[in-house]
Each structure stands twice: as structure tokens, then as C-alpha cells.
Scaffold this motif. Structure first.
Motif, PDB file in Angstrom:
ATOM      1  N   ILE A 148       1.025  -1.422   0.148  1.00  0.00           N
ATOM      2  CA  ILE A 148      -0.443  -0.177   0.299  1.00  0.00           C
ATOM      3  C   ILE A 148       0.854   1.484  -0.163  1.00  0.00           C
ATOM      4  O   ILE A 148       0.700   2.065  -1.003  1.00  0.00           O
ATOM      5  N   GLU A 149       1.830   1.322   0.691  1.00  0.00           N
ATOM      6  CA  GLU A 149       3.068   2.286   1.427  1.00  0.00           C
ATOM      7  C   GLU A 149       3.336   2.911  -0.448  1.00  0.00           C
ATOM      8  O   GLU A 149       3.249   3.563  -1.121  1.00  0.00           O
ATOM      9  N   LYS A 150       3.703   1.723  -1.337  1.00  0.00           N
ATOM     10  CA  LYS A 150       4.250   1.085  -2.692  1.00  0.00           C
ATOM     11  C   LYS A 150       3.650   2.162  -3.749  1.00  0.00           C
ATOM     12  O   LYS A 150       4.008   3.544  -4.519  1.00  0.00           O
ATOM     13  N   LEU A 151       2.209   1.787  -3.442  1.00  0.00           N
ATOM     14  CA  LEU A 151       1.024   2.694  -4.230  1.00  0.00           C
ATOM     15  C   LEU A 151       0.971   3.632  -3.961  1.00  0.00           C
ATOM     16  O   LEU A 151       0.435   4.443  -5.155  1.00  0.00           O
ATOM     17  N   VAL A 152       0.954   4.524  -2.919  1.00  0.00           N
ATOM     18  CA  VAL A 152       0.896   5.349  -2.536  1.00  0.00           C
ATOM     19  C   VAL A 152       1.913   6.581  -3.348  1.00  0.00           C
ATOM     20  O   VAL A 152       1.329   7.478  -3.982  1.00  0.00           O
ATOM     21  N   ALA A 153       2.871   6.303  -2.597  1.00  0.00           N
ATOM     22  CA  ALA A 153       4.222   6.859  -3.826  1.00  0.00           C
ATOM     23  C   ALA A 153       4.318   6.874  -5.168  1.00  0.00           C
ATOM     24  O   ALA A 153       4.702   7.721  -5.631  1.00  0.00           O
ATOM     25  N   THR A 154       3.137   5.762  -6.117  1.00  0.00           N
ATOM     26  CA  THR A 154       3.658   5.813  -7.425  1.00  0.00           C
ATOM     27  C   THR A 154       2.330   6.992  -7.954  1.00  0.00           C
ATOM     28  O   THR A 154       2.845   7.267  -8.681  1.00  0.00           O
ATOM     29  N   LEU A 155       1.445   7.568  -6.565  1.00  0.00           N
ATOM     30  CA  LEU A 155       0.031   8.390  -7.320  1.00  0.00           C
ATOM     31  C   LEU A 155       1.039   9.625  -7.164  1.00  0.00           C
ATOM     32  O   LEU A 155       1.445  10.312  -6.325  1.00  0.00           O
ATOM     33  N   PRO A 156       0.874  10.745  -8.443  1.00  0.00           N
ATOM     34  CA  PRO A 156       0.486  12.015  -8.369  1.00  0.00           C
ATOM     35  C   PRO A 156      -0.324  12.742  -7.431  1.00  0.00           C
ATOM     36  O   PRO A 156      -0.998  12.452  -6.965  1.00  0.00           O
ATOM     37  N   SER A 157       0.749  14.100  -6.861  1.00  0.00           N
ATOM     38  CA  SER A 157       0.031  14.951  -5.906  1.00  0.00           C
ATOM     39  C   SER A 157      -0.835  15.264  -7.056  1.00  0.00           C
ATOM     40  O   SER A 157      -1.677  15.900  -7.870  1.00  0.00           O
ATOM     41  N   PRO A 158      -2.502  15.648  -5.947  1.00  0.00           N
ATOM     42  CA  PRO A 158      -3.426  16.477  -6.666  1.00  0.00           C
ATOM     43  C   PRO A 158      -3.255  17.677  -7.306  1.00  0.00           C
ATOM     44  O   PRO A 158      -3.948  18.002  -7.615  1.00  0.00           O
ATOM     45  N   LYS A 159      -2.125  18.295  -6.525  1.00  0.00           N
ATOM     46  CA  LYS A 159      -2.149  19.592  -6.899  1.00  0.00           C
ATOM     47  C   LYS A 159      -1.476  19.353  -8.193  1.00  0.00           C
ATOM     48  O   LYS A 159      -1.598  20.275  -8.542  1.00  0.00           O
ATOM     49  N   SER A 160      -0.358  18.583  -7.916  1.00  0.00           N
ATOM     50  CA  SER A 160       0.188  18.388  -9.510  1.00  0.00           C
ATOM     51  C   SER A 160      -0.725  17.800 -10.824  1.00  0.00           C
ATOM     52  O   SER A 160      -0.083  18.636 -12.108  1.00  0.00           O
ATOM     53  N   LEU A 161      -2.529  17.859 -10.431  1.00  0.00           N
ATOM     54  CA  LEU A 161      -3.135  17.877 -11.819  1.00  0.00           C
ATOM     55  C   LEU A 161      -4.198  18.773 -11.759  1.00  0.00           C
ATOM     56  O   LEU A 161      -5.203  18.614 -11.796  1.00  0.00           O
ATOM     57  N   ALA A 162      -4.263  20.109 -11.026  1.00  0.00           N
ATOM     58  CA  ALA A 162      -4.594  20.844 -11.232  1.00  0.00           C
ATOM     59  C   ALA A 162      -5.310  20.551 -12.270  1.00  0.00           C
ATOM     60  O   ALA A 162      -5.020  20.635 -13.756  1.00  0.00           O
ATOM     61  N   GLY A 163      -7.237  21.726 -11.558  1.00  0.00           N
ATOM     62  CA  GLY A 163      -8.173  20.868 -13.451  1.00  0.00           C
ATOM     63  C   GLY A 163      -8.330  19.782 -13.966  1.00  0.00           C
ATOM     64  O   GLY A 163      -9.776  19.749 -14.767  1.00  0.00           O
ATOM     65  N   PHE A 164      -7.770  19.001 -13.834  1.00  0.00           N
ATOM     66  CA  PHE A 164      -7.615  17.478 -14.783  1.00  0.00           C
ATOM     67  C   PHE A 164      -8.901  16.515 -13.996  1.00  0.00           C
ATOM     68  O   PHE A 164      -8.937  16.691 -12.662  1.00  0.00           O
ATOM     69  N   ARG A 165      -9.258  16.051 -14.482  1.00  0.00           N
ATOM     70  CA  ARG A 165     -11.044  15.744 -13.844  1.00  0.00           C
ATOM     71  C   ARG A 165     -11.315  14.594 -15.214  1.00  0.00           C
ATOM     72  O   ARG A 165     -11.195  14.939 -16.743  1.00  0.00           O
ATOM     73  N   LEU A 166     -11.802  13.183 -14.735  1.00  0.00           N
ATOM     74  CA  LEU A 166     -11.839  11.963 -16.350  1.00  0.00           C
ATOM     75  C   LEU A 166     -13.417  11.992 -16.000  1.00  0.00           C
ATOM     76  O   LEU A 166     -14.112  12.356 -15.249  1.00  0.00           O
ATOM     77  N   HIS A 167     -13.495  11.732 -17.176  1.00  0.00           N
ATOM     78  CA  HIS A 167     -15.645  11.210 -17.054  1.00  0.00           C
ATOM     79  C   HIS A 167     -16.188  10.039 -17.101  1.00  0.00           C
ATOM     80  O   HIS A 167     -15.873   9.136 -18.046  1.00  0.00           O
ATOM     81  N   PRO A 168     -16.841   9.961 -16.180  1.00  0.00           N
ATOM     82  CA  PRO A 168     -16.688   8.496 -15.900  1.00  0.00           C
ATOM     83  C   PRO A 168     -18.460   8.273 -16.765  1.00  0.00           C
ATOM     84  O   PRO A 168     -18.782   8.952 -16.620  1.00  0.00           O
ATOM     85  N   VAL A 169     -18.230   7.219 -17.161  1.00  0.00           N
ATOM     86  CA  VAL A 169     -18.994   6.604 -18.595  1.00  0.00           C
ATOM     87  C   VAL A 169     -20.828   6.903 -17.379  1.00  0.00           C
ATOM     88  O   VAL A 169     -20.780   5.947 -16.434  1.00  0.00           O
ATOM     89  N   GLU A 170     -22.148   7.131 -17.806  1.00  0.00           N
ATOM     90  CA  GLU A 170     -22.811   6.621 -17.321  1.00  0.00           C
ATOM     91  C   GLU A 170     -23.983   6.182 -18.017  1.00  0.00           C
ATOM     92  O   GLU A 170     -24.683   6.135 -19.053  1.00  0.00           O
ATOM     93  N   PHE A 171     -24.401   4.784 -17.867  1.00  0.00           N
ATOM     94  CA  PHE A 171     -24.931   4.508 -18.492  1.00  0.00           C
ATOM     95  C   PHE A 171     -25.883   4.039 -19.278  1.00  0.00           C
ATOM     96  O   PHE A 171     -27.008   4.334 -18.751  1.00  0.00           O
TER      97      PHE A 171
END
Length: 1006
Positions: free
Chosen positions: A776-799
């Protein structure tokens, strides 16, 4: 009230018909699930004639037009009378005096642009019977008996299917003559029974796996596949079975076929059924009855004689039926009936009361009866021309005398015509009851198929049209094209508009007396709208009618009706059932799996990414959710780092990789863990019974299913990232995937697979273990910080199942069929996949009309205020069989406790205590005065008082009014719109025994 019929036969041909434009999928989708393509095709080549266009005739015409026959012809040269408006919803005041067919035909034609509607010319059908040869089916209503006999004889001799039906007030009947040797291709419409074989003995006894009920009957036929040892059984001719028990059946001689070794699937084969119909003249003398209500077992014979007596009465009275509630005419009808009964071979004891009532109501014309028989008769016509489902053989009689008012005056004077649109109803119920009906305040929840039919019935009945009357309608949905096939108040121009508004506007045209009497709403009825549907709203109603297809919503409305003590009328049509399984053996299993895969790829992870980027404490919150934190973090890593695409080509590459992972690598790993010859701990073959050994798939870009998975998956992955498709064609997708280098997969000995659904997950680690925490610690370390992705959002599909351009059903179809290929399960086409994955409820207009007619008959009783529960009816209908069953509702449970003045009986559902917003001490004293010692008081999840509380804790609560006590303990204010609070209490009675007592409603002073 339900109609449970569903069958899709040879679905691939259905798809071809849709592609060719012969069947409009968006219009007929739900009907296809009920009837199947072959029946639809036969209907689409049939010409039908409907004779008589009062309420019953137009109900039949409406349902047949919606179903989609080749052409529909109407015949009724009689002028419109004001009383026709009692039940004929396509007629208006300005039509009075004009020929019925002339004004009705264009309005029926609006229902379905695929069905041309014409008028049968001429003033005398019997005078030119040769014209009937142009029709495959003829329906007679309002036709004198002599003319019926002439037309029936001609139809029988010329192979024309004939249905005769009529209603007389609260009485009605239907008669069928479909000729000699009529073929029913599918008598029930149910899916063929199938199952897994556990054993086949040397004498041909077949045992179902794990004592699973086989669902077969004596005389059924079955075929076999995948049987080992008795190979001669596989794909051989259907074998007739004899049932030996719920889990076993015999298939006859199996000598010479070898010795059963294992495996095998059996599938029921639907065999055609042949029925001989007798002509009307013979059936009048020796009728064959389908009993509609076994509580009235002798009623059909009474009505068979009585309705013949009505026809003979009309022959001597210038075609006029007996006058409403006229005793002279009733005595004449009774005399004729007595003469007819005397001529019968078997002695018939006539029920004078029934026959007199039939005479009293003969001129009655009730829309609910027209809806009921209109649904049945239209379905019988469709059975005739399609060969689908079992027809009525040959007579069915029905009455709802329980609907007669007992608290309103009925006499010749009160039932005579007054020149009103309601004369047909007044003839049965009288003027006093009609006025009562007009001043009802009724709430309709839902304006879909059942809602449309219900509103139409109410408009014809005059419900809510009086000075104090009102109808409330709510539905949050908008009209879709697929609704037009059965929600008959809507037209093509209405697509996209609000259902409640369009339906209300349509019925106000049918009955202008409803103008300003219908309140339309667009809100869901639920806990979140209790500020809209508040106490004032519910208290102002006389009753509620559900027209919902959602179980949760239905039960919520039911609870509110109980709380506010309002009568509820409920109806619906039966949908389908499904299940899932780890090791699939049916296409339903793979479709459910594919629907979950859709969620796993395109919905869940994008939603998790957005939460990670927008919630500062998302990681901490996730780590607290023991059991799924690792998977969630892996999804975040994949969607933000590993698999994050930059171009549409990247999306194609991703989709191709998912094919490899799901249909090749995962299957290779499964076979590595459980080789084809592996055994269970008990020594039995692992791959046996419901577990089918899979085969890995090798990707082939020329295979439409393989490429279809990539195309749909790439487009949906691109949608998640807002990447535009550059207009790629199939050739472009092929080029990208064919240029990819796919590494060879090697199964791992470290991967463990769950062998059975109920076994613990072998890969699960105890929460907090060292290895788990490190990963879990390793996985958390691989994630970019939310601040580095400011304004980025994905679009979940609505079935959305009904948009054919969004790739949703395309992906699920391809994903399901590929998994089916892994396990050698026959594929399903897009149409069937859409039905199952989209949880579509099969529906047809005939069943909808029928059940709403029955509901309206119960509404008559509710408005009358009947307090005898035995007068009410629950109805259970299956038009396919056909089956009609009625039962009395069950009374609510009663309870008792010992009070100060003796034993007290309570109704556990309807009784309650009501008190003002008094202090807790007075609340306790109030019950003490009734001999009840309160030991606990709660409201919702808040425990407000308990006898075991220490005095110091109780002391401060005793002076508080009950509302303030709730606010004090719950730390929440009582909502402004709320006018009462419900309290649950436990108590001991005078015997010091714990007793169950009703809840307490505290009325707030607001």
C-alpha cells in the motif's frame, strides 16, 4: 396483477429484420422480448377487421395497432351518440351525430405509423360476406346474434380467425373460433427449461445436478449436449419425457448408447400444439368455458344463457337492449332465459338475481370493462395471427358485481339516461354514485404505460371532474421513442417532453371536464421529496394509485399510504430474473459478468480518480476501508500513471491489452491452477457439472467480435479522458492492433484462484499485515499529487442502454460473447444482451390495458367506501396461458394486550396512538393511564428514554416536550415541513408481560 410472459426466439433473425428495417427496434423493443421475431413477422403480414367502435371496439383497435399488424380496418357506420363518450376515448363532443368509423379511424392511425388504418365500406356486413376474405382475423363487437352466426359460419368455412366479445355493464364475455387444427407454436411463452445432468441410468432415468428442480412436465421433449459416454444422445432427436419427481425424469430406451460417464446439459424443446375449434352455432349449444374466477364456478353457464336472452330480447325490440334497472324488461329477459334453459339437454338452475342484474345493466358501457376485455380480445387476435401463446378455448365470461355501489341509490329513475357523456356509467351505478365519483381526489404515481391507461380510464369515468374533485399526477421521466409502443397517450412529437404533462394534456382532450382538475408534477415520491409530498398533501387525498416499475418506490408509497391511512391500488407487469456465477455455463452469466466489467473499466475507477483529486483526505479515508484499499489504489495508479492515454491510438492499444488480459492470460492462469484433468478433494473431476473447462482465445482482428471489443473499449476509454475519436474506421483499428507486439504470457505459481464462490479469497491478506502495508505504501508513493493535476478530471461513463451510438451495449455484447466463447456457450446477439444488461422489463399494451381495467373496478369499490374486505379482489393474470386468478385480500394482523379496563385488541398495521407534543413525563403518564408501563421510547435511531436509565439522566428529559427531546438527543432540528414525529415504544401490560403496541404519532403545533 401481473402478466409474466417472455420469449425471444431465434434472436439473430430478429437482428436481421431490424437491420432490414422490417422491425423498428426502438419502437417494438419491449414487445419483441414478449413475442419474439417470428410472431412479430407473422403479425406484420396480417390484415385485421374490427367491427363496432364503442369503448370495447376502440380498445381492441388501439391495442392491435400498437402491436403492429400489416393493416387494421374498422367498421361501424352508426352515428356517435353522447353516451358513447362513456368509454370511447377517441370521441369528442363535436363528433356526436357523425359515423363512428369516420371519426375514429384517423385517431387510431396516429398510434402507429407502420400500421395503415382504413374503413370497411358498406352498411351491411352480412350482405357482402365475400369481402371478409381479405382479412386474416375478424373481431365482432356490438353485433346482433343472427349476424354473428352468419359471419361466424363464413369465417369458419374460409379459414378466417374469429373473435367475438361484448360487455354489458359489469358483465362481459369473449368467444374464439380459430378453425380446425389451429397450430400454437409456443403455448406458454416461457423460456425453455434447461439444466445440468448429474446422472443417466441404464434404464433412462435422468437426474438433475445437485437436486435442482428440472421444471419439466409429462409429455415435454428435451435434447442433450455434452454428455460423455452416451454420445449418441448428443444433438439427437428430441426425446419425450416422463416426470418421476422434481429432480428426475425418464427419456425412454437408451440401450445401445453406451454407459454414462459424466457431464451433459438438457434443454426443453417447445413442440407445437394443435387445437380444434368448433363453430359458433355448435358452441352455443355445447359451450366450452375457460373459468375466469373459480369463486364463481357456475357463473359462466348463467351468463351464457343470459346473454343469449339479451340478444333475443333485442330482436323483438328494434335492436334495443333492456332499459336500465327496468323491472318489466328484466322479467321478459328472465322469461326468455327460462325458455332457453328448458331447451338445453342438461338441466340448468337459473339464478334469477344474476339474470335480472344482467338485464338492468345491459345498456351499461363501462370503460374499465372495455379495457379489460379490450386487452384480452386484442391478445387473442394476436395469438390467432402469430401462433404465439395458448388461446381462450372457446368462451370466457367475467363479471365484477362486487363493484356495484352499496352506499348509493340505484333505481330506474336514478339510472335512466340524462343526456350526459356518463350515461353508459350512470346506467349501471346511478346518478348519486356518479356525483360521488366526480368529487374524488386521487393521486397517480407514474405516467408511463400503466399510468397512461389509468388516466384514460379515469377520464372516461369522470373521476375528479366535480367541484371538489382533483387528480394529481407525478412522473420525473421524459418520453422516449420506445415508449410509443404501449404508452398510447404519447405521439412522436412528444418525444423528449415530460410524461406527466403530456399524459395529462391528452386526457383533458378526451374529457374537457378535466380541464383545471389535473395537477402535474415531475418529482419522485420518496424520502427526499417529503417537503413536497408533505402531510397536507397526503391528508388532502382520497386515495392513491401506483403506476410504477420500481419496487423500492412502490414500497415507499405503500408505507406512506398506511401512515396516512389512504387506500392504495397497485398493479404491474412481471419482469425477468437473472443470476451470476463464477464459472459460467449460460449466456446470462456472461452478460452479468460483462456488465460488471463495464463498471470496473469505465465507471468505478474514474469516479475514484475524481474523488482523489478533489478530496484532501481521500487516501486516509480509503485506507480505513479494509478489504478494498489496495484495489482502489491500483485503479488510481493505472488511470493516472500506467494506462493514462495521450492519444486515441493509446486508447486502442489499451483496449487490445484488456482483450489479452481477460480472454487469454486469465484463462491460461485458470487452467494452470486447475488443469483439465484436476480433481477435487473428494476425487471428483474439478471441471464437471456447472464448471465448464475454458479455452483461451487468440486475438484475430478479422473476427467481428474481437475487433468489436477493441472498438467499443477504445471509444469508452477515450471518453473517460475526453480524447476525441479522429474518425477511425475499422481498417484503422485493425492497423493499430496488428502492429502491436503482445508479449507471451507465462502463468504464475504465486497466483491463487478461488475454486468456489463460498470459499474465502485465497489472495486476501489480513488487514495491517507487513506485506500488505508495504504494498500500500508503494502504491501511494506512485500516485501524482492532486496539486500537480490541478484542473484535471476524468469523465465516468453513465450507462445508457437506448443510445445506439455510445458503444455501451456494443462493449457489453462483445465482452459477454468473448467470455461465452471461452466457455463454449452459444453467443447472444446485441438485442438479447441489451435486454438483460439493461434490465428491460418486457411489456405489451394488451396486458397493460387489462390490468388497469381491473384496477379501475377496484377503484369503484374504494369510492363506494366498501368496508367488507371480501368484496375486494386481487387479480393474477397470464395472457399467454391464458390464466385468470382472483383472490380476496388478507386482513391485517391483530394483536392484544391487557389494559386497565380489560383486554384491548389492536390492528398491527392500521392502529396507532396519537398525542400532542406533550412533555415526556405526561407521555409516560398517558400510557400508564391505559395500563401500559413504558420501558423504552425511541424515534428513528435515537433512544430517548429507557427504564434502566439512571435518575440523573432521566431528570432533565422528563420536562421536555417530545419534539424538543428528539432534537436534544439527535442533535438535529425537526424539519420545518414536518407536522408529526413517530415514536416507537416498548411496554409491559397489566400482566407485567412485554407486549407489542402500535407506534405513537406526536402531532406538532405548527
Amino acid at each position: 396483477m401481473t402478466d409474466g410472459t417472455m420469449q425471444v426466439d431465434n434472436p439473430q433473425e430478429t437482428v436481421e429484420l431490424i437491420k432490414q428495417g422490417e422491425i423498428d427496434e426502438s419502437l417494438y423493443s419491449r414487445q419483441l422480448y414478449v413475442l419474439g421475431h417470428e410472431a412479430m413477422k407473422r403479425m406484420g403480414s396480417s390484415n385485421v377487421l374490427v367491427v363496432g367502435l364503442k369503448g370495447l371496439g376502440v380498445e381492441i383497435a388501439k391495442n392491435i395497432a400498437l402491436a403492429g399488424v400489416k393493416s387494421l380496418t374498422l367498421y361501424d357506420p352508426a352515428p356517435v351518440a353522447i353516451s358513447d363518450l362513456s368509454s370511447q376515448f377517441f370521441l369528442q363532443q363535436q363528433d356526436v351525430g357523425k359515423p363512428r368509423a369516420e371519426v375514429t379511424a384517423p385517431r387510431v392511425a396516429e398510434l402507429n405509423s407502420y400500421v395503415p388504418v382504413t374503413i370497411h365500406e358498406g352498411d351491411n356486413l352480412v350482405g357482402n360476406l365475400e369481402q371478409l376474405k381479405r382479412y386474416q382475423a375478424v373481431v365482432l363487437t356490438q353485433t346482433p346474434l343472427k349476424e354473428q352466426l352468419a359471419i361466424a359460419d363464413f369465417c369458419h368455412k374460409n379459414g378466417i380467425y374469429l373473435t367475438i366479445t361484448d360487455t354489458f355493464g359489469l358483465f362481459g364475455y369473449i368467444f374464439n373460433d380459430f378453425g380446425k387444427n389451429f397450430t400454437v407454436g409456443d403455448p406458454t411463452g416461457e423460456d425453455p427449461a434447461n439444466g445440468i445432468v448429474a446422472d443417466i441410468s441404464e434404464d433412462g432415468l435422468v437426474s438433475a445436478l445437485d437436486e435442482t428442480r428440472h421444471g419439466l412436465e409429462d409429455g415435454d421433449f428435451v435434447t442433450f449436449t455434452e454428455v460423455k459416454g452416451m454420445d449418441g444422445l448428443n444433438n439427437s432427436a428430441p426425446r419425450k419425457i416422463t416426470v418421476k419427481g422434481p429432480y428426475t425424469f425418464t427419456i425412454g430406451d437408451v440401450s445401445g448408447l453406451g454407459t454414462y460417464q459424466g457431464g451433459g446439459l438438457y434443454t426443453q424443446v417447445k413442440m407445437p400444439k394443435f387445437i380444434d375449434f368448433q363453430p359458433l352455432e355448435e358452441q352455443l349449444k355445447k359451450p366450452e368455458f375457460l373459468v375466469s374466477d373459480f369463486a364463481k364456478f357456475d357463473r359462466p353457464q348463467q351468463l351464457h344463457i343470459g346473454i343469449q336472452a339479451l340478444h333475443k330480447f333485442a330482436e323483438t325490440h328494434e335492436r334495443q337492449l333492456p332499459r336500465p334497472h327496468n323491472d318489466t324488461d328484466a322479467q321478459e329477459v328472465l322469461k326468455i332465459a327460462t325458455e332457453l334453459a328448458a331447451a338445453e339437454e342438461e338441466k340448468i338452475e337459473l339464478d334469477e338475481k344474476i339474470l335480472k342484474e344482467l338485464s338492468y345493466q345491459a345498456r351499461g358501457d363501462l370503460n374499465p370493462l372495455a379495457a379489460f376485455f379490450g386487452g384480452i380480445a386484442a391478445q387473442e387476435v394476436l395469438k390467432a395471427v402469430s401462433g404465439k401463446f395458448n388461446p381462450v378455448h372457446q368462451w370466457m365470461y367475467f363479471d365484477s358485481l362486487e363493484s356495484l355501489p352499496s352506499k348509493s341509490t340505484r333505481s330506474e329513475d336514478s339510472c335512466k339516461p340524462i343526456g350526459s357523456r356518463y350515461d353508459g356509467q350512470i346506467a349501471v351505478f346511478g346518478k348519486e354514485y356518479q356525483e360521488k365519483l366526480s368529487n374524488v381526489k386521487q393521486f397517480l404515481v407514474g405516467a408511463g404505460a400503466i399510468g397512461c391507461e389509468t388516466l384514460k380510464n379515469w377520464a372516461m369515468m369522470g373521476l375528479g371532474t366535480g367541484p371538489q374533485g382533483k387528480i394529481f399526477v407525478t412522473d420525473m421521466d421524459q418520453i422516449e421513442k420506445s415508449n410509443l409502443n404501449r404508452q398510447f397517450l404519447f405521439r412522436t412529437k412528444d418525444v423528449g417532453r415530460l410524461k406527466s404533462e403530456c399524459a395529462s394534456a391528452a386526457v383533458q382532450v378526451m374529457n374537457p371536464e378535466l380541464n383545471d382538475k389535473i395537477v402535474t408534477l415531475r418529482d419522485r415520491v420518496g424520502p427526499d421529496t417529503e417537503h413536497i409530498f408533505n402531510e397536507d398533501f397526503w391528508n388532502g387525498l382520497d386515495g392513491v394509485t401506483n403506476a410504477l416499475d420500481n419496487v423500492d418506490a412502490r414500497t415507499y408509497v405503500d408505507r406512506r399510504c398506511v401512515f396516512f391511512r389512504k387506500p392504495l391500488l397497485e398493479s404491474g407487469t412481471l419482469g425477468t430474473k437473472g443470476n451470476t456465477q463464477s464459472f459460467p455455463n449460460r449466456i446470462e452469466h456472461t452478460i452479468a459478468w460483462a456488465r460488471d466489467l463495464f463498471q470496473t473499466y469505465f465507471v468505478g475507477p474514474p469516479e475514484a480518480v475524481n474523488l482523489y483529486l478533489s478530496q484532501a483526505d481521500y487516501i486516509d479515508q480509503t485506507l480505513k476501508q479494509a478489504g478494498n484499499e489496495k484495489q482502489t489504489l491500483e485503479h488510481l495508479r493505472d488511470f493516472l500513471v500506467t494506462d493514462k492515454p495521450l492519444t486515441f491510438d493509446d486508447c486502442i492499444v489499451w483496449a487490445r491489452q484488456q482483450f489479452e488480459a481477460q480472454y487469454n492470460n486469465a484463462i491460461q492462469q485458470l487452467l494452470y491452477n486447475f488443469p483439465r484433468d484436476s480433481k477435487t478433494s473428494s476425487g471428483q473431476p474439478f471441471w464437471s457439472g456447472p464448471k465448464r473447462a475454458p479455452t483461451p482465445l487468440k486475438f484475430d482482428s478479422s473476427n467481428p467480435t474481437h475487433l468489436g471489443f477493441v472498438i467499443a473499449g477504445a471509444n469508452l476509454h477515450a471518453f473517460n479522458y475526453d480524447i476525441k475519436n479522429p474518425g477511425a474506421d475499422k481498417g484503422y483499428y485493425r492497423k493499430v492492433v496488428d502492429d502491436m507486439i503482445i508479449p507471451e504470457f507465462t502463468p504464475s505459481s504465486n497466483v491463487k484462484i478461488q475454486a468456489n464462490e463460498n470459499d474465502p479469497d485465497p489472495n486476501a491478506q489480513p488487514a495491517g499485515s507487513t506485506n500488505d502495508s508495504e504494498e500500500i505504501e508503494k502504491l501511494v508513493a506512485t500516485l501524482p499529487s492532486p496539486k500537480s493535476l490541478a484542473g484535471f478530471r476524468l469523465h465516468p461513463v453513465e450507462f445508457e442502454k437506448d443510445d445506439d451510438t455510445n458503444h455501451h451495449i456494443d462493449f457489453i455484447t462483445a465482452a459477454s460473447n468473448l467470455r461465452a466463447d471461452n466457455y463454449e456457450i452459444p453467443q447472444a446477439d446485441r438485442h438479447k444482451t441489451k435486454f438483460i444488461a439493461g434490465k428491460i422489463i418486457p411489456a405489451i399494451a394488451t396486458a397493460t390495458a387489462l390490468v388497469t381495467g381491473l384496477v379501475a373496478l377496484e377503484l369503484f369499490k374504494v369510492v363506494d367506501g366498501k368496508d367488507d374486505i371480501e368484496q375486494y379482489k386481487n387479480g393474477f393474470i397470464n395472457l399467454a396461458l391464458p390464466f385468470f386468478g382472483f383472490s380476496e385480500p388478507i386482513g391485517s394482523e391483530k394483536g392484544k394486550y391487557q389494559g386497565k379496563e380489560g383486554e384491548v385488541t389492536i390492528d398491527r398495521l392500521w392502529d396507532r396512538f396519537e398525542v400532542d407534543d406533550i412533555p415526556l413525563q405526561e407521555f409516560l403518564d398517558y400510557f400508564a393511564s391505559k395500563g401500559l408501563d413504558i420501558t423504552m421510547v425511541s424515534s428513528g435511531v435515537s433512544l430517548l428514554y429507557a427504564s434502566f436509565y439512571p435518575p440523573s439522566k432521566v431528570k432533565d428529559r422528563l420536562p421536555l416536550p417530545m419534539s424538543k427531546l428528539v432534537e436534544h438527543v439527535s442533535k438535529k432540528p425537526v424539519p420545518e415541513h414536518q407536522k408529526n414525529i413517530i415514536f416507537e415504544v416498548t411496554a409491559e401490560d397489566q400482566t407485567e408481560e412485554d407486549v407489542e403496541v402500535p407506534y405513537v404519532m406526536v402531532k406538532l403545533a405548527k
